[in-house]
Scaffold this active site. Sequence first.
Site, PDB file in Angstrom:
ATOM      1  N   VAL A 285     -25.460   1.406  91.644  1.00 19.17           N
ATOM      2  CA  VAL A 285     -26.406   0.393  92.123  1.00 19.17           C
ATOM      3  C   VAL A 285     -26.198  -0.897  91.460  1.00 19.17           C
ATOM      4  CG1 VAL A 285     -28.748  -0.029  92.696  1.00 19.17           C
ATOM      5  CG2 VAL A 285     -27.911   2.121  93.377  1.00 19.17           C
TER       6      VAL A 285
ATOM      7  N   HIS B 181     -33.765  11.595  73.365  1.00 15.50           N
ATOM      8  CA  HIS B 181     -34.846  11.732  74.163  1.00 15.50           C
ATOM      9  C   HIS B 181     -35.403  10.183  74.446  1.00 15.50           C
ATOM     10  CE1 HIS B 181     -35.688  15.979  72.335  1.00 15.50           C
ATOM     11  NE2 HIS B 181     -34.433  15.904  73.242  1.00 15.50           N
TER      12      HIS B 181
ATOM     13  N   HIS C  41     -38.868  18.518  74.257  1.00 13.54           N
ATOM     14  CA  HIS C  41     -37.759  17.889  74.644  1.00 13.54           C
ATOM     15  C   HIS C  41     -37.996  17.697  76.330  1.00 13.54           C
ATOM     16  CE1 HIS C  41     -34.954  19.568  71.728  1.00 13.54           C
ATOM     17  NE2 HIS C  41     -35.828  20.166  71.169  1.00 13.54           N
TER      18      HIS C  41
END
Length: 703
Positions: free
Chosen positions: A285, A578, A621
């Site tokens: 995109v 993360h 997580h």
Amino acid sequence: MRSLGLFLLAASLSHHAAAFYTGHPDADHNSYAQQLRRRNVVYNGQIADAYDFVIVGGGTAGLAIASRLSEDSNTTVLVLEAGDTGDAVADSINVPVNAYYSGLPGTPYDWQYTTAKQPNAANRALSWPRGKLLGGSSAMNGLYTVRPSKIEVDAWASLVDGASDKWSWDALFNAMKDSETFTPPSSQVQQAGDIQYNASSRGTSGPVHATYPGFMVPLVGNWTSTLADIGVFVNDDAYGGNGWGAFVASSSINPSNWTRSYSRSAYIDPLPPRPNLSVLPNATVTRLLFDTSNKNNLTATGVEWAASADADRQTVKVNKEVILAAGAVGSPQVLMLSGVGPSDVLQAAGVDVQVDLPGVGQHLQDHISTQVVWTTSAETANSLHAQNLASNSGNSPAFLSFVNSATAYVNVTSLLGPEAAPQLQQQIASALSSSVSNLVPSTSAEVKQGYELIYNTTLNTFFTSPIGFVEILFSLTGGEVDGSYTVAIQAALQHPFSHGRVYITSSDPFDPPVIDPQYLSHNADLVLLREGLKLARKIGNTAPLSNALDEEVSPGSSVQSDSDWEQWLASQIGTEYHPSCSCAMLPLNQGGVVDADLKVYGLGNVRIADASVFSIEFAAHLQAPVYGLAEQAAKIIRATYNGVGWPSANQANASSANASTTSTGAPAPTNEPQKDTSGATVLAPLRASVALACIGALVSLVL
């Protein structure tokens, strides 16, 4: 996420070289492609001119949302994924242990991001792997299934009006359960790992499988007893809202065939053909197109995309909404390329400003980690794996499902002690003003207010609670040092006071954005991670675990004082993979990007649904909460268009069934092995040429 090495890529990828092609790898896998075409993946590039919903990103959240929205057969859904299908590297994805020995970081299936140089990390530019294929990072992470705690989720929901019914712990807990099917471990594995769990906290009929490996390395059984001996709480129900203490985590593994369960295999592959769903890989995109007739509330009318930097730009029309699910890096990048973001950043990059939204890309937070390493003569996953290869005995699917899973979330009092913890809390409180002035990478007063809000929530709600500020992980997959196998105990900072940003410097969508997490810019983060590493050493020197460990080889006995630790860790830390919070759900006047319905401020029909909307980095997580976020986002969207309002998800789902014909076969857990067209299970044994050596710091992969 899971503890991983920085692999010897040339060696570990040598036996996969034939699988990596220029262009579209699946052009040479026609039989496999023919099978998967029935599962709604578009291989010929042909899509319709318009769709009701266009989802940007076919990763952890994007595929889950696409599956749920397309359950309504009168709703058309398109997913645009920048990466390839992953078919050519199915073994690297499906075999859990391959995450360590022949994983996808550093390959064309990884975005291969790097951060800006980090002054407090020895001026290093650090690697930031993110999945670039169908399934996103859920196809390449370490398979950890760990949930955040009620305290954290409720705190996040309290920061923006209207979020309490949609994003409270109760709401997200139910959504996470909706996403999973939990299978208890075998009695043998449970005994070997000393595993405790409460099945009532887990899902029973969701698409994503969660269980424990089919084989457990005996050393894992010493984990919780060792932690208990040094005073760390042992948790027998880490999934019901109190996610702290020591436990053996479950993993995203399908126990019927011991393969990885990830967003594609869970939410897309089990579906029958859905004529209202198209998943298009190799489609980057480039920007969103807007109707700007209402300057206060722009409407996205199309999504522009391209197959490559040299390919023609194409546009697909949007009938209802655009949903950004491109992650903590991709979603803010797409917004900024579309003219939505901080005006100074956009102008410097040569992008016309459509909406001046200063919070886009700000509040970026991440977990950072490193480890203490010992040699051992005990059995490790790596030593057993090597023995099986050397004896040509092969490795069973159950054995190849072993992944690291022993963990502990340790609170501040346990890290620092009852006297030092309040002292550090006071120091952090006293540093608020200077931190707002000096550490926020924005001139926006709104963004600074948002940082202050997050800072005070972290300090006043989490700091004195049982919430873990450092995660301690046990790794049994490391390589050899001087001919001896190793184990590691890792420490990962969970609630950073150091926030960074993602921003573009070019209007070219194929130029990577700048990622600057500003690691360790706040001194409290350095103190907390340092103390976490001291605790890791203490754990390794405590029985019964210490009975199996020999010499500490990193950092070694020369590192003793606080200054020793701080100097050493600055040269060792890396991401735990993360990243989150870069399009935070916060009030607009506090640097927010989305409201409680995930709608982007100033845009009438654009939502974001991925880890970027969390405003607080969870002690977890992120895979499990992102699946929950996706499930909840789909409910919100379906309720909006199916003639019923929020808050009742059950009413929304019932109305969905009544208001439209539901496509045959909603995503549900599958216990059938994945097969190729010859009928063979897609689970190849590792070849002897797989590299066993690992270098650098072991880190954890997510999403």
